[in-house]
Design a protein around this motif. Structure first.
Motif, PDB file in Angstrom:
ATOM      1  N   VAL A 297      98.929 -22.933  39.763  1.00 19.69           N
ATOM      2  CA  VAL A 297     100.019 -23.604  39.239  1.00 19.69           C
ATOM      3  C   VAL A 297     100.616 -24.649  40.479  1.00 19.69           C
ATOM      4  O   VAL A 297     100.868 -23.761  41.378  1.00 19.69           O
ATOM      5  N   PHE A 298     100.536 -25.903  40.216  1.00 20.60           N
ATOM      6  CA  PHE A 298     101.225 -26.708  41.245  1.00 20.60           C
ATOM      7  C   PHE A 298     102.569 -27.137  40.790  1.00 20.60           C
ATOM      8  O   PHE A 298     102.834 -27.519  39.686  1.00 20.60           O
ATOM      9  N   TYR A 299     103.557 -26.963  41.666  1.00 19.52           N
ATOM     10  CA  TYR A 299     104.794 -27.053  41.404  1.00 19.52           C
ATOM     11  C   TYR A 299     105.350 -28.576  41.798  1.00 19.52           C
ATOM     12  O   TYR A 299     105.631 -28.808  42.931  1.00 19.52           O
ATOM     13  N   HIS A 300     105.698 -29.121  40.807  1.00 15.41           N
ATOM     14  CA  HIS A 300     105.815 -30.605  41.152  1.00 15.41           C
ATOM     15  C   HIS A 300     107.679 -30.913  41.279  1.00 15.41           C
ATOM     16  O   HIS A 300     107.820 -31.474  42.301  1.00 15.41           O
ATOM     17  N   SER A 301     108.488 -30.479  40.279  1.00 18.10           N
ATOM     18  CA  SER A 301     109.753 -30.805  40.519  1.00 18.10           C
ATOM     19  C   SER A 301     110.680 -29.893  39.467  1.00 18.10           C
ATOM     20  O   SER A 301     110.047 -29.379  38.471  1.00 18.10           O
ATOM     21  N   GLY A 302     111.733 -29.671  40.173  1.00 20.47           N
ATOM     22  CA  GLY A 302     112.690 -28.836  39.157  1.00 20.47           C
ATOM     23  C   GLY A 302     113.210 -27.590  39.539  1.00 20.47           C
ATOM     24  O   GLY A 302     112.979 -27.321  40.788  1.00 20.47           O
ATOM     25  N   ASP A 303     113.403 -26.785  38.480  1.00 19.81           N
ATOM     26  CA  ASP A 303     113.966 -25.456  39.005  1.00 19.81           C
ATOM     27  C   ASP A 303     113.092 -24.616  38.321  1.00 19.81           C
ATOM     28  O   ASP A 303     112.750 -24.525  37.221  1.00 19.81           O
ATOM     29  N   PHE A 304     112.437 -23.963  39.013  1.00 17.89           N
ATOM     30  CA  PHE A 304     111.089 -22.987  38.630  1.00 17.89           C
ATOM     31  C   PHE A 304     111.725 -21.450  38.317  1.00 17.89           C
ATOM     32  O   PHE A 304     111.639 -20.686  38.936  1.00 17.89           O
ATOM     33  N   PHE A 305     112.170 -21.586  37.052  1.00 19.07           N
ATOM     34  CA  PHE A 305     112.960 -20.232  36.665  1.00 19.07           C
ATOM     35  C   PHE A 305     112.347 -19.075  36.849  1.00 19.07           C
ATOM     36  O   PHE A 305     112.832 -17.874  36.897  1.00 19.07           O
ATOM     37  N   SER A 306     111.052 -19.181  36.396  1.00 19.16           N
ATOM     38  CA  SER A 306     110.203 -17.741  36.667  1.00 19.16           C
ATOM     39  C   SER A 306     109.827 -17.204  37.855  1.00 19.16           C
ATOM     40  O   SER A 306     109.288 -16.440  37.979  1.00 19.16           O
ATOM     41  N   ARG A 307     110.042 -17.966  39.015  1.00 18.01           N
ATOM     42  CA  ARG A 307     109.513 -17.864  40.155  1.00 18.01           C
ATOM     43  C   ARG A 307     110.643 -18.158  41.234  1.00 18.01           C
ATOM     44  O   ARG A 307     111.420 -18.933  41.096  1.00 18.01           O
ATOM     45  N   ASP A 308     110.632 -16.991  42.321  1.00 18.06           N
ATOM     46  CA  ASP A 308     111.719 -17.160  43.320  1.00 18.06           C
ATOM     47  C   ASP A 308     111.142 -17.619  44.677  1.00 18.06           C
ATOM     48  O   ASP A 308     109.946 -17.710  44.937  1.00 18.06           O
ATOM     49  N   ASN A 309     112.060 -18.337  45.292  1.00 16.04           N
ATOM     50  CA  ASN A 309     111.503 -19.103  46.760  1.00 16.04           C
ATOM     51  C   ASN A 309     110.329 -20.092  46.531  1.00 16.04           C
ATOM     52  O   ASN A 309     109.380 -19.976  47.373  1.00 16.04           O
ATOM     53  N   ILE A 310     110.021 -20.860  45.523  1.00 13.97           N
ATOM     54  CA  ILE A 310     108.900 -21.572  45.250  1.00 13.97           C
ATOM     55  C   ILE A 310     109.786 -23.192  45.198  1.00 13.97           C
ATOM     56  O   ILE A 310     110.746 -23.326  44.702  1.00 13.97           O
ATOM     57  N   HIS A 311     109.212 -23.947  45.943  1.00 13.82           N
ATOM     58  CA  HIS A 311     109.795 -25.247  46.136  1.00 13.82           C
ATOM     59  C   HIS A 311     108.666 -26.465  45.746  1.00 13.82           C
ATOM     60  O   HIS A 311     107.328 -25.987  45.849  1.00 13.82           O
ATOM     61  N   PRO A 312     108.925 -27.692  45.399  1.00 13.27           N
ATOM     62  CA  PRO A 312     108.058 -28.688  44.995  1.00 13.27           C
ATOM     63  C   PRO A 312     107.043 -28.842  46.171  1.00 13.27           C
ATOM     64  O   PRO A 312     107.368 -28.711  47.154  1.00 13.27           O
ATOM     65  N   GLY A 313     105.697 -29.114  45.741  1.00 19.45           N
ATOM     66  CA  GLY A 313     104.697 -28.920  46.782  1.00 19.45           C
ATOM     67  C   GLY A 313     103.943 -27.845  46.784  1.00 19.45           C
ATOM     68  O   GLY A 313     102.676 -27.907  47.530  1.00 19.45           O
ATOM     69  N   MET A 314     104.409 -26.802  46.087  1.00 22.18           N
ATOM     70  CA  MET A 314     103.614 -25.327  46.588  1.00 22.18           C
ATOM     71  C   MET A 314     102.602 -25.291  45.461  1.00 22.18           C
ATOM     72  O   MET A 314     102.873 -25.626  44.004  1.00 22.18           O
TER      73      MET A 314
END
Length: 385
Positions: A297-314
């Protein structure tokens, strides 16, 4: 995918729900053991502890996370973009461009899908001119010649369908206009901007075939078409044009959000959607063993509610072979989320064959990711209110 006329006859043992992802026995956590990417045989298991409640990891198999924003030099050309994850059928790469490409690129190894993580600009290809911006997918058929002029610095996630093609998913029972109407797909135009870039000066075309590069030099710009007709054409789709499927009584599997289908892999898009409203339906991604696929999963933007300490670009990678699911913090909202809707945009690659990790990704790996599910004590299953 199972044939529609097959009859399944699941058995029930002990305390169990009769409906997946809803009406869980009190005090339990559900785990789905599934085949063929949520389309094959499956069993729901009910546990008294979270299935990710491990205390340590050893060996090469583990959940992994990579911070692509921390990668430094990504090379001057698109073929310098490093492989993040790859196998024989798909390659995920990452690239940045601050100005204009001084050559044309042509991928003879398979269709190319560009996802614009940030920035904006203009794409010129055989078919014409296409403006693009953040959140755009651009699907380029195999051997399309193309180049980019960046109006703002661009970050691209690239997927190559090695030896194959990308297509849209079968919409099945929900019909061809579900997820998005194909009328929202944009195609390149032979407009004034396209005509203005044509001319007699020398252009290079850098071609990738079987992983090797060749260069063809023209004394003119080979993007000199004056017209075309047909149905083999690049298309652009923005994530904000996707209208996700949702069910107020049942948490849909990731496969419901499939956007593109390749050979032995799919690409899904997670966009904001309402949470389930049935009090007994779970509202977080369910624990699952998707034991035929590797999930990235590539995290693009927003609030990734099922993951902690994940930010866009990860990017997270959950290889098949172990259970994965929400972090402990997310479990607090299993039945009662903080908000009425999700607020995230993410791109998922589900690959039927094991994914290898590229050297650039290894250099920006978050080594503690496998331990991030640890808790100080036993986690109790939330009660249905």
């Amino acid at each position: 995918m199972a044939r529609s006329h097959d009859v399944s006859l699941p058995r029930i043992e002990g305390r169990s729900s009769r409906q997946a992802h809803a009406d869980l026995p009190e005090g339990t956590f559900e785990r789905e053991l599934g085949r063929e990417g949520f389309f094959g045989p499956a069993t729901m298991m009910y546990h008294t502890h979270p299935p990710t409640g491990w205390t340590s990891w050893s060996g090469p198999l583990r959940p992994r996370a990579f911070d692509l924003a921390a990668i430094g030099d990504l090379g001057p050309g698109v073929w310098d973009a490093p492989a993040i994850l790859h196998n024989a059928h798909v390659r995920m790469r990452f690239w940045r461009l601050a100005g204009d490409m001084d050559h044309l690129a042509r991928n003879a190894d398979g269709d190319e899908l560009l996802f614009v993580h940030s920035g904006a600009g203009h794409l010129y290809c055989d078919y014409g001119h296409l403006e693009f911006g953040t959140g755009d997918y651009i699907l380029l058929p195999r051997s399309t010649m193309w180049r980019i002029e960046a109006a703002r610095p661009v970050e691209l996630l690239l997927f190559e369908a090695t030896g194959g093609a990308l297509r849209t998913p079968d919409r099945g029972l929900v019909g061809r206009h579900a997820l998005y109407d194909e009328a929202v797909l944009d195609t390149p135009a032979i407009d004034e901007a396209f005509k203005a870039q044509q001319g007699e000066r020398e252009w290079r075309v850098v071609i990738r075939r079987r992983g090797e590069l060749s260069c063809v030099v023209y004394p003119f710009n080979p993007l000199d078409a004056v017209g075309w007709h047909g149905d083999l054409v690049p298309v652009r789709l923005n994530v904000r044009d996707i209208r996700p499927l949702s069910s107020h009584r049942y948490h849909l599997p990731p496969s419901a959000h499939t956007t593109w289908v390749g050979s032995r892999f799919v690409i899904c898009t997670f966009v904001p959607r309402p949470f389930e409203t049935d009090p007994a339906a779970i509202k977080v991604p369910f624990f699952h063993n998707n034991d035929d696929y590797d999930e990235a999963v590539f995290y693009h933007s927003g609030d990734f509610f099922s993951r902690d300490n994940i930010h866009p670009g990860m990017v997270t990678l959950h290889p098949c072979g172990f259970t994965h699911g929400p972090h402990p913090q997310a479990l607090k909202g299993m039945y009662k989320p903080r908000n009425a809707m999700t607020n995230e945009y993410a791109v998922m690659l589900d690959a039927r064959d094991a994914l290898d990790v590229g050297e650039a990704a290894k250099a920006v790996e978050f080594d503690g990711y496998a331990e991030s599910w640890k808790t100080a004590g036993k986690v109790a299953a939330p009660a249905v209110e």
